[in-house]
Motif scaffolding. Structure first.
Motif, PDB file in Angstrom:
ATOM      1  N   ALA A  28     -63.631  10.379 -80.171  1.00  0.00           N
ATOM      2  CA  ALA A  28     -63.311   9.030 -79.701  1.00  0.00           C
ATOM      3  C   ALA A  28     -64.405   8.547 -78.760  1.00  0.00           C
ATOM      4  O   ALA A  28     -64.932   9.325 -77.954  1.00  0.00           O
ATOM      5  N   PRO A  29     -64.769   7.246 -78.828  1.00  0.00           N
ATOM      6  CA  PRO A  29     -65.853   6.718 -77.976  1.00  0.00           C
ATOM      7  C   PRO A  29     -65.636   6.956 -76.490  1.00  0.00           C
ATOM      8  O   PRO A  29     -66.586   7.189 -75.751  1.00  0.00           O
ATOM      9  N   GLU A  30     -64.369   6.872 -76.047  1.00  0.00           N
ATOM     10  CA  GLU A  30     -64.070   7.067 -74.630  1.00  0.00           C
ATOM     11  C   GLU A  30     -63.383   8.393 -74.379  1.00  0.00           C
ATOM     12  O   GLU A  30     -62.771   8.596 -73.327  1.00  0.00           O
ATOM     13  N   GLY A  31     -63.455   9.297 -75.360  1.00  0.00           N
ATOM     14  CA  GLY A  31     -62.752  10.566 -75.242  1.00  0.00           C
ATOM     15  C   GLY A  31     -63.478  11.581 -74.391  1.00  0.00           C
ATOM     16  O   GLY A  31     -64.534  11.325 -73.803  1.00  0.00           O
ATOM     17  N   PHE A  32     -62.901  12.793 -74.375  1.00  0.00           N
ATOM     18  CA  PHE A  32     -63.434  13.861 -73.528  1.00  0.00           C
ATOM     19  C   PHE A  32     -64.857  14.234 -73.920  1.00  0.00           C
ATOM     20  O   PHE A  32     -65.730  14.370 -73.062  1.00  0.00           O
ATOM     21  N   LEU A  33     -65.100  14.426 -75.233  1.00  0.00           N
ATOM     22  CA  LEU A  33     -66.421  14.876 -75.668  1.00  0.00           C
ATOM     23  C   LEU A  33     -67.512  13.876 -75.316  1.00  0.00           C
ATOM     24  O   LEU A  33     -68.570  14.240 -74.782  1.00  0.00           O
ATOM     25  N   GLN A  34     -67.261  12.589 -75.637  1.00  0.00           N
ATOM     26  CA  GLN A  34     -68.275  11.576 -75.354  1.00  0.00           C
ATOM     27  C   GLN A  34     -68.482  11.382 -73.862  1.00  0.00           C
ATOM     28  O   GLN A  34     -69.609  11.272 -73.382  1.00  0.00           O
ATOM     29  N   THR A  35     -67.402  11.342 -73.115  1.00  0.00           N
ATOM     30  CA  THR A  35     -67.501  11.016 -71.684  1.00  0.00           C
ATOM     31  C   THR A  35     -67.989  12.185 -70.854  1.00  0.00           C
ATOM     32  O   THR A  35     -68.957  12.071 -70.091  1.00  0.00           O
ATOM     33  N   TYR A  36     -67.342  13.336 -70.989  1.00  0.00           N
ATOM     34  CA  TYR A  36     -67.628  14.445 -70.098  1.00  0.00           C
ATOM     35  C   TYR A  36     -68.712  15.391 -70.632  1.00  0.00           C
ATOM     36  O   TYR A  36     -69.547  15.865 -69.857  1.00  0.00           O
ATOM     37  N   LEU A  37     -68.676  15.642 -71.948  1.00  0.00           N
ATOM     38  CA  LEU A  37     -69.663  16.571 -72.485  1.00  0.00           C
ATOM     39  C   LEU A  37     -71.010  15.896 -72.727  1.00  0.00           C
ATOM     40  O   LEU A  37     -72.041  16.332 -72.203  1.00  0.00           O
ATOM     41  N   ILE A  38     -71.001  14.799 -73.518  1.00  0.00           N
ATOM     42  CA  ILE A  38     -72.255  14.156 -73.888  1.00  0.00           C
ATOM     43  C   ILE A  38     -72.849  13.370 -72.721  1.00  0.00           C
ATOM     44  O   ILE A  38     -73.994  13.598 -72.309  1.00  0.00           O
ATOM     45  N   GLU A  39     -72.085  12.422 -72.193  1.00  0.00           N
ATOM     46  CA  GLU A  39     -72.628  11.534 -71.167  1.00  0.00           C
ATOM     47  C   GLU A  39     -72.870  12.245 -69.849  1.00  0.00           C
ATOM     48  O   GLU A  39     -73.937  12.118 -69.245  1.00  0.00           O
ATOM     49  N   ASN A  40     -71.883  13.006 -69.386  1.00  0.00           N
ATOM     50  CA  ASN A  40     -72.011  13.635 -68.068  1.00  0.00           C
ATOM     51  C   ASN A  40     -72.807  14.938 -68.116  1.00  0.00           C
ATOM     52  O   ASN A  40     -73.826  15.074 -67.430  1.00  0.00           O
ATOM     53  N   THR A  41     -72.352  15.891 -68.945  1.00  0.00           N
ATOM     54  CA  THR A  41     -72.997  17.212 -68.937  1.00  0.00           C
ATOM     55  C   THR A  41     -74.370  17.184 -69.599  1.00  0.00           C
ATOM     56  O   THR A  41     -75.383  17.521 -68.982  1.00  0.00           O
ATOM     57  N   PHE A  42     -74.410  16.764 -70.876  1.00  0.00           N
ATOM     58  CA  PHE A  42     -75.691  16.754 -71.586  1.00  0.00           C
ATOM     59  C   PHE A  42     -76.647  15.729 -70.979  1.00  0.00           C
ATOM     60  O   PHE A  42     -77.842  15.973 -70.851  1.00  0.00           O
ATOM     61  N   GLY A  43     -76.121  14.562 -70.614  1.00  0.00           N
ATOM     62  CA  GLY A  43     -76.968  13.531 -70.021  1.00  0.00           C
ATOM     63  C   GLY A  43     -77.597  13.992 -68.728  1.00  0.00           C
ATOM     64  O   GLY A  43     -78.793  13.787 -68.481  1.00  0.00           O
TER      65      GLY A  43
END
Length: 427
Positions: A28-43
């Motif tokens: 999901a665009p605003e889900g856990f993976l996009q928000t916390y994993l991709i945007e926060n952690t990986f970013g």
């Protein structure tokens, strides 16, 4: 750098793209993976890796240039080296612009594209193209600390060159002591770069995964002809033009040149920054292509500032795409204006991610094209910006290799026998 670093970076690049694509497709665009994993952690992790690279760039440029000037046996060598390097960078950019205009007008990217969906909220601070006089005046820094803080490479180059010349004009004992100090400092920078580059596979994975997870695929598909044309010119420049020119002049195998620069290509593709790739370019030249540190230390920082042939290709193709997509025709006069303005802007474009975006806006404004098209240009910028960065940095390597070869021939006396010996040094 370990000999297995290049395949590890390639593997990280592929895994990052696949992982990011899966996240975009199923999360999901605003889900856990996009928000916390991709945007926060990986970013965050990717930004930290790029920040570490940028940490060493400005000191590396200053120290390597001073060290390069100090290693010159005769200060007159500097003038010859500078003229050849500067001239080849300009010629490379001019040829790239001409080729991009020819292929873009032949393939006509953007015909039939619907730019009505462009984001009308996108706005740029438009400005006139920089004049050559203003660029020359701006080379001399009023505040050297500000030049380092702002990352003004032209000003840092100027300070490094005059510092090196001043050291060469000292008394013999002082010259030796100062030169040795900068040589040691240069070795320290090389060791620091090696330490940071050991983290490159992880950094590349985080950066590419974030990119693949956040790209707007619908926007990409709507302008596939534009992206395809840009990539076609870039691929030709990387795998045909540069290897053949280097091979013709230095008698080095074109296939070997491509193989030796593949690690540099992958790193530039993941960071989309010519400046961040400076350490990798230097190591590629000195460790793999056997270019002297004197030549590499001078030509690479200069190339990161003014050798923006990839950015020039990007700007030309993007501008012609916008004209076609809006049903506007660029005549001969407009194409000449496009070429000249692109030449000035390419030299002024910063070696940072997204550096060509503002200059494309200036081109559209100069030619009277709709700036609203920037919504689509920005949507696919990450793909072409990364690809044109690869052209920029491999161009630095190609020019440096050619200059180093001519320096070897010149020092050997230019005879046929010395010419053969010079080529054997590149084997």
């Amino acid at each position: 750098m370990g000999s297995n670093l290049a395949p590890r970076i390639l593997l990280a690049l592929l895994i990052g793209l696949i992982f990011g694509g899966l996240v975009q497709a199923f999360a999901a665009p605003e889900g856990f993976l996009q928000t916390y994993l991709i945007e926060n952690t990986f970013g965050t992790a990717g930004s930290l890796f790029v920040a570490m690279i940028k940490l060493v760039v400005m000191p590396l440029i200053f120290i390597s240039i001073v060290n390069a000037v100090c290693t010159l046996e005769d200060i007159s060598q500097f003038g010859r080296l500078g003229v050849k390097t500067f001239g080849l960078y300009l010629i490379n950019t001019v040829i790239a612009i001409a080729a991009a205009i020819f292929l873009a007008t032949l393939l006509q990217p953007g015909l039939g594209a619907d730019l009505g969906m462009a984001d009308a909220s996108v706005g740029l601070s438009l400005r006139e193209p920089p004049s050559l006089l203003a660029m020359v005046i701006g080379i001399v820094p009023a505040n050297p600390f500000q030049a380092f803080a702002e990352g003004n490479i032209l000003q840092i180059l100027f300070m490094a060159i005059i510092t090196g010349v001043a050291i060469k004009k000292l008394e013999n004992h002082d010259t030796h002591s100062a030169s040795k100090a900068f040589a040691v400092a240069n070795n320290v920078m090389m060791k620091l770069i090696t330490m940071i580059m050991s983290l490159a596979p992880w950094g590349v994975f985080f950066l590419t995964a974030q990119m693949a997870a956040t790209l707007d695929m619908a926007s990409i598909l709507s302008v596939m002809s534009y992206v395809g044309t840009g990539l076609l010119v870039i691929v030709f420049w990387l795998f045909v033009f540069y290897p053949l020119v280097v091979g013709a002049i230095t008698r080095r195998s074109p296939v070997e040149f491509i193989r030796q620069t593949r690690e540099q290509m992958m790193f530039a593709l993941s960071t989309a920054s010519s400046n961040a790739t400076i350490p990798v370019t230097l190591r590629t030249l000195t460790d793999k292509l056997n270019v002297s540190s004197r030549v590499a230390g001078f030509s690479v920082p200069l190339g990161a500032t003014m050798n923006m042939s990839g950015a020039a290709i990007y700007m030309v193709v993007a501008t012609i795409f916008v004209a076609n997509a809006y049903g506007l025709t660029l005549g001969g006069a407009e194409l000449v204006t496009l070429g000249f303005t692109t030449f000035l802007l390419a030299i002024a474009t910063g070696g940072i991610p997204g550096g060509a975006i503002v200059t494309i806006g200036v081109l559209l404004h100069t030619l009277g094209l709709p700036v609203e098209a920037m919504g689509i240009i920005i949507a696919v910028d990450r793909i072409l910006d990364a690809a044109c960065t690869v052209v920029n940095v491999v161009g630095d390597t190609a020019v440096s290799t050619i200059v180093a070869h001519t320096e070897v021939c010149h020092e050997a006396g230019g005879s046929e026998e010395s010419y053969g010996s010079a080529n054997s040094a590149f084997a």
